[in-house]
Design a protein around this motif. Structure first.
Motif, PDB file in Angstrom:
ATOM      1  N   ASP A 152     -12.946  15.535  -6.805  1.00  0.00           N
ATOM      2  CA  ASP A 152     -11.600  15.272  -6.273  1.00  0.00           C
ATOM      3  C   ASP A 152     -10.695  14.536  -7.259  1.00  0.00           C
ATOM      4  O   ASP A 152      -9.470  14.628  -7.165  1.00  0.00           O
ATOM      5  N   THR A 153     -11.289  13.768  -8.188  1.00  0.00           N
ATOM      6  CA  THR A 153     -10.461  13.011  -9.135  1.00  0.00           C
ATOM      7  C   THR A 153     -10.390  13.656 -10.513  1.00  0.00           C
ATOM      8  O   THR A 153      -9.693  13.138 -11.391  1.00  0.00           O
ATOM      9  N   TYR A 154     -11.095  14.770 -10.718  1.00  0.00           N
ATOM     10  CA  TYR A 154     -10.995  15.470 -12.010  1.00  0.00           C
ATOM     11  C   TYR A 154      -9.543  15.913 -12.214  1.00  0.00           C
ATOM     12  O   TYR A 154      -8.963  16.589 -11.379  1.00  0.00           O
ATOM     13  N   HIS A 155      -8.947  15.495 -13.333  1.00  0.00           N
ATOM     14  CA  HIS A 155      -7.539  15.775 -13.639  1.00  0.00           C
ATOM     15  C   HIS A 155      -6.628  15.343 -12.486  1.00  0.00           C
ATOM     16  O   HIS A 155      -5.657  16.021 -12.154  1.00  0.00           O
ATOM     17  N   LEU A 156      -6.964  14.187 -11.917  1.00  0.00           N
ATOM     18  CA  LEU A 156      -6.112  13.602 -10.888  1.00  0.00           C
ATOM     19  C   LEU A 156      -4.689  13.437 -11.392  1.00  0.00           C
ATOM     20  O   LEU A 156      -3.716  13.659 -10.655  1.00  0.00           O
ATOM     21  N   MET A 157      -4.553  13.018 -12.656  1.00  0.00           N
ATOM     22  CA  MET A 157      -3.243  12.911 -13.302  1.00  0.00           C
ATOM     23  C   MET A 157      -3.017  14.173 -14.121  1.00  0.00           C
ATOM     24  O   MET A 157      -3.529  14.321 -15.228  1.00  0.00           O
ATOM     25  N   SER A 158      -2.259  15.095 -13.548  1.00  0.00           N
ATOM     26  CA  SER A 158      -1.951  16.344 -14.245  1.00  0.00           C
ATOM     27  C   SER A 158      -0.443  16.593 -14.199  1.00  0.00           C
ATOM     28  O   SER A 158       0.337  15.650 -14.013  1.00  0.00           O
ATOM     29  N   TRP A 159      -0.040  17.842 -14.351  1.00  0.00           N
ATOM     30  CA  TRP A 159       1.378  18.151 -14.539  1.00  0.00           C
ATOM     31  C   TRP A 159       2.252  17.612 -13.406  1.00  0.00           C
ATOM     32  O   TRP A 159       3.271  16.939 -13.663  1.00  0.00           O
ATOM     33  N   GLU A 160       1.891  17.893 -12.159  1.00  0.00           N
ATOM     34  CA  GLU A 160       2.725  17.471 -11.034  1.00  0.00           C
ATOM     35  C   GLU A 160       2.805  15.956 -10.912  1.00  0.00           C
ATOM     36  O   GLU A 160       3.839  15.399 -10.540  1.00  0.00           O
ATOM     37  N   GLU A 161       1.683  15.292 -11.225  1.00  0.00           N
ATOM     38  CA  GLU A 161       1.653  13.828 -11.131  1.00  0.00           C
ATOM     39  C   GLU A 161       2.547  13.201 -12.208  1.00  0.00           C
ATOM     40  O   GLU A 161       3.276  12.242 -11.933  1.00  0.00           O
ATOM     41  N   PHE A 162       2.500  13.745 -13.409  1.00  0.00           N
ATOM     42  CA  PHE A 162       3.364  13.200 -14.463  1.00  0.00           C
ATOM     43  C   PHE A 162       4.836  13.465 -14.150  1.00  0.00           C
ATOM     44  O   PHE A 162       5.703  12.625 -14.423  1.00  0.00           O
ATOM     45  N   LYS A 163       5.121  14.601 -13.549  1.00  0.00           N
ATOM     46  CA  LYS A 163       6.503  14.890 -13.162  1.00  0.00           C
ATOM     47  C   LYS A 163       6.986  13.927 -12.087  1.00  0.00           C
ATOM     48  O   LYS A 163       8.190  13.676 -11.960  1.00  0.00           O
ATOM     49  N   ALA A 164       6.045  13.392 -11.299  1.00  0.00           N
ATOM     50  CA  ALA A 164       6.402  12.450 -10.230  1.00  0.00           C
ATOM     51  C   ALA A 164       6.641  11.035 -10.753  1.00  0.00           C
ATOM     52  O   ALA A 164       7.212  10.197 -10.043  1.00  0.00           O
TER      53      ALA A 164
ATOM     54  N   GLY B 193       9.096  12.130 -22.888  1.00  0.00           N
ATOM     55  CA  GLY B 193       9.604  10.798 -22.601  1.00  0.00           C
ATOM     56  C   GLY B 193       9.345  10.321 -21.185  1.00  0.00           C
ATOM     57  O   GLY B 193       9.832   9.258 -20.785  1.00  0.00           O
ATOM     58  N   VAL B 194       8.572  11.100 -20.421  1.00  0.00           N
ATOM     59  CA  VAL B 194       8.208  10.661 -19.069  1.00  0.00           C
ATOM     60  C   VAL B 194       7.307   9.439 -19.169  1.00  0.00           C
ATOM     61  O   VAL B 194       7.505   8.436 -18.486  1.00  0.00           O
ATOM     62  N   VAL B 195       6.313   9.526 -20.046  1.00  0.00           N
ATOM     63  CA  VAL B 195       5.439   8.394 -20.352  1.00  0.00           C
ATOM     64  C   VAL B 195       5.892   7.794 -21.673  1.00  0.00           C
ATOM     65  O   VAL B 195       5.898   8.487 -22.702  1.00  0.00           O
ATOM     66  N   ALA B 196       6.282   6.533 -21.649  1.00  0.00           N
ATOM     67  CA  ALA B 196       6.713   5.876 -22.880  1.00  0.00           C
ATOM     68  C   ALA B 196       5.524   5.596 -23.789  1.00  0.00           C
ATOM     69  O   ALA B 196       5.576   5.831 -25.003  1.00  0.00           O
TER      70      ALA B 196
ATOM     71  N   VAL C 258       0.849  -1.190   0.000  1.00  0.00           N
ATOM     72  CA  VAL C 258       0.000   0.000   0.000  1.00  0.00           C
ATOM     73  C   VAL C 258       0.884   1.239   0.000  1.00  0.00           C
ATOM     74  O   VAL C 258       1.760   1.396   0.854  1.00  0.00           O
ATOM     75  N   ALA C 259       0.643   2.139  -0.955  1.00  0.00           N
ATOM     76  CA  ALA C 259       1.406   3.383  -1.042  1.00  0.00           C
ATOM     77  C   ALA C 259       0.878   4.398  -0.040  1.00  0.00           C
ATOM     78  O   ALA C 259      -0.326   4.477   0.209  1.00  0.00           O
ATOM     79  N   GLU C 260       1.781   5.180   0.534  1.00  0.00           N
ATOM     80  CA  GLU C 260       1.365   6.213   1.489  1.00  0.00           C
ATOM     81  C   GLU C 260       0.619   7.343   0.802  1.00  0.00           C
ATOM     82  O   GLU C 260      -0.288   7.938   1.377  1.00  0.00           O
ATOM     83  N   ASP C 261       1.003   7.649  -0.425  1.00  0.00           N
ATOM     84  CA  ASP C 261       0.338   8.718  -1.179  1.00  0.00           C
ATOM     85  C   ASP C 261       0.483   8.431  -2.667  1.00  0.00           C
ATOM     86  O   ASP C 261       1.221   7.530  -3.080  1.00  0.00           O
ATOM     87  N   LEU C 262      -0.244   9.188  -3.472  1.00  0.00           N
ATOM     88  CA  LEU C 262      -0.255   8.957  -4.919  1.00  0.00           C
ATOM     89  C   LEU C 262       1.124   9.144  -5.523  1.00  0.00           C
ATOM     90  O   LEU C 262       1.578   8.319  -6.325  1.00  0.00           O
ATOM     91  N   HIS C 263       1.818  10.199  -5.159  1.00  0.00           N
ATOM     92  CA  HIS C 263       3.106  10.497  -5.794  1.00  0.00           C
ATOM     93  C   HIS C 263       4.150   9.421  -5.514  1.00  0.00           C
ATOM     94  O   HIS C 263       4.972   9.108  -6.379  1.00  0.00           O
ATOM     95  N   SER C 264       4.125   8.854  -4.327  1.00  0.00           N
ATOM     96  CA  SER C 264       5.096   7.793  -4.030  1.00  0.00           C
ATOM     97  C   SER C 264       4.808   6.552  -4.868  1.00  0.00           C
ATOM     98  O   SER C 264       5.735   5.862  -5.307  1.00  0.00           O
ATOM     99  N   ALA C 265       3.522   6.268  -5.119  1.00  0.00           N
ATOM    100  CA  ALA C 265       3.170   5.135  -5.993  1.00  0.00           C
ATOM    101  C   ALA C 265       3.635   5.394  -7.419  1.00  0.00           C
ATOM    102  O   ALA C 265       4.191   4.513  -8.078  1.00  0.00           O
ATOM    103  N   LEU C 266       3.420   6.617  -7.896  1.00  0.00           N
ATOM    104  CA  LEU C 266       3.809   6.962  -9.263  1.00  0.00           C
ATOM    105  C   LEU C 266       5.318   6.901  -9.450  1.00  0.00           C
ATOM    106  O   LEU C 266       5.805   6.473 -10.498  1.00  0.00           O
ATOM    107  N   ALA C 267       6.049   7.311  -8.437  1.00  0.00           N
ATOM    108  CA  ALA C 267       7.511   7.362  -8.544  1.00  0.00           C
ATOM    109  C   ALA C 267       8.128   5.973  -8.644  1.00  0.00           C
ATOM    110  O   ALA C 267       9.201   5.800  -9.225  1.00  0.00           O
ATOM    111  N   GLU C 268       7.445   4.972  -8.097  1.00  0.00           N
ATOM    112  CA  GLU C 268       7.997   3.619  -8.050  1.00  0.00           C
ATOM    113  C   GLU C 268       7.567   2.755  -9.231  1.00  0.00           C
ATOM    114  O   GLU C 268       8.215   1.761  -9.558  1.00  0.00           O
TER     115      GLU C 268
END
Length: 321
Positions: A215-227, A255-258, A192-202
């Motif tokens: 709350d989930t509208y544009h859940l995946m946006s600029w900061e999330e992709f950078k993570a 190239g963040v997302v292949a 279980v990830a502590e938060d969204l960004h830690s899950a994305l980073a791994e």
């Protein structure tokens, strides 16, 4: 349902989107008067809806405040599917209109499509198929999913089923949700990830399985992709508006997302410039919102929807079961 027949005799039901014949047959079997109008226009819906006690929709028809205010006799709205983001739930509550859906009926079909898109992205199938269609016999080198880390964002019915299948492939699962999922995660061998960004980073692969809410509208946006880990795969079979299309386009080009494998977009068909560019992008696999579009899922949706609809309609009409 036969016990409900005397109560539901003559109930007027409007169906505005394509549904399995089983649903229509079950409604008629209890004596309901069914008006099947798949593809009905907005104007026609607003003109006709005051006549009906029940309205059955799928994804296309928006049951917003205007529709509900016109529907003076409406008792029940049934969404023949999982999500309810095309129904104004607050307006329905205000007008005491019951809203039902079929939350578990499409789980297996959506999970299977998710895995298929994941494999297609990992093996770069779009690129290979396009080369083959032009007669160019060039090998495209992909990656295996075995041993890779999958972040499942949203650990409900579908997310858990995806995790179960992915574990069988040999993937390591990390799960994230806003509710307590530790019990489910432990049963499936997921961390279980502590938060969204830690899950994305791994994660090597990220799959989204959340409902569309404010709350989930544009859940995946600029900061999330950078993570996200560079060169990762994104799969979305939930709701299109969960992903910010402009931010995803940036992530692909950087190239963040292949590869992005998407069954949904915020606007369907693509309407914005970013969505149109995503649809044409060589590293985007796009399907036409087919997650629940299997014979088996549609029959389960029909069975579950009609059962919930008839029970709610009988209750709203003041009948005892």
């Amino acid at each position: 349902m036969e016990k409900l027949r005397p109560c539901l005799q003559g109930a007027r039901v409007l169906v505005t989107d394509p549904v399995d014949d089983l649903l229509l047959e079950a409604l008629r079997a209890v004596g309901a008067q069914v008006d099947y109008r798949p593809g009905i226009s907005r104007g026609e819906l607003l003109a006709l809806v005051p006549r009906y006690e029940a309205l059955v929709v799928r994804s296309r028809t928006r049951v917003d405040r205007e529709v509900l205010e016109r529907a003076g006799n409406l008792l029940v709205v049934a969404r023949a599917g999982v999500g309810l983001d095309n129904v104004d739930l607050e307006a329905a509550r205000e007008r005491k209109v019951r809203v039902v859906n079929a939350p578990g009926a499409a789980t297996q079909s959506v999970a299977e499509l998710t895995i298929a898109l994941m494999i297609a992205a990992a093996r770069r199938l779009r690129e290979s198929m396009e080369l083959a269609s032009r007669g160019v016999w060039k090998k495209v080198v992909g990656v295996e999913l075995y041993g890779k880390t999958l972040a499942v964002v949203g650990f409900g019915r579908i997310g858990r089923r995806v995790a179960e299948i992915a574990r069988a492939i040999g993937m390591d699962i990390i799960a994230y949700d806003v509710v307590d999922i530790r019990g489910h995660a432990e049963k499936l061998g997921a961390r279980v990830a502590e938060d969204l960004h830690s899950a994305l980073a791994e994660a090597d692969v990220v799959t989204l399985h959340v409902p569309l809410t404010p709350d989930t509208y544009h859940l995946m946006s600029w900061e999330e992709f950078k993570a996200m880990k560079r060169g990762s795969i994104l799969v979305n079979t939930s709701r299109g508006a969960v992903v910010d299309s402009e931010a995803l386009l940036w992530a692909l080009n950087e190239g963040v997302v292949a590869t992005a494998a998407l069954d949904v977009l915020e606007h369907e068909p693509p309407a914005t410039e970013a969505e149109k560019r995503l649809a044409q992008h060589p590293r985007v696999i796009l399907t036409t919102h087919i997650g629940a579009s299997t014979v088996e899922a549609q029959r389960r949706v029909a069975i579950e929807t009609v059962r919930r609809l008839l029970e709610a309609l009988a209750e709203a009409r003041g009948c005892s079961r």
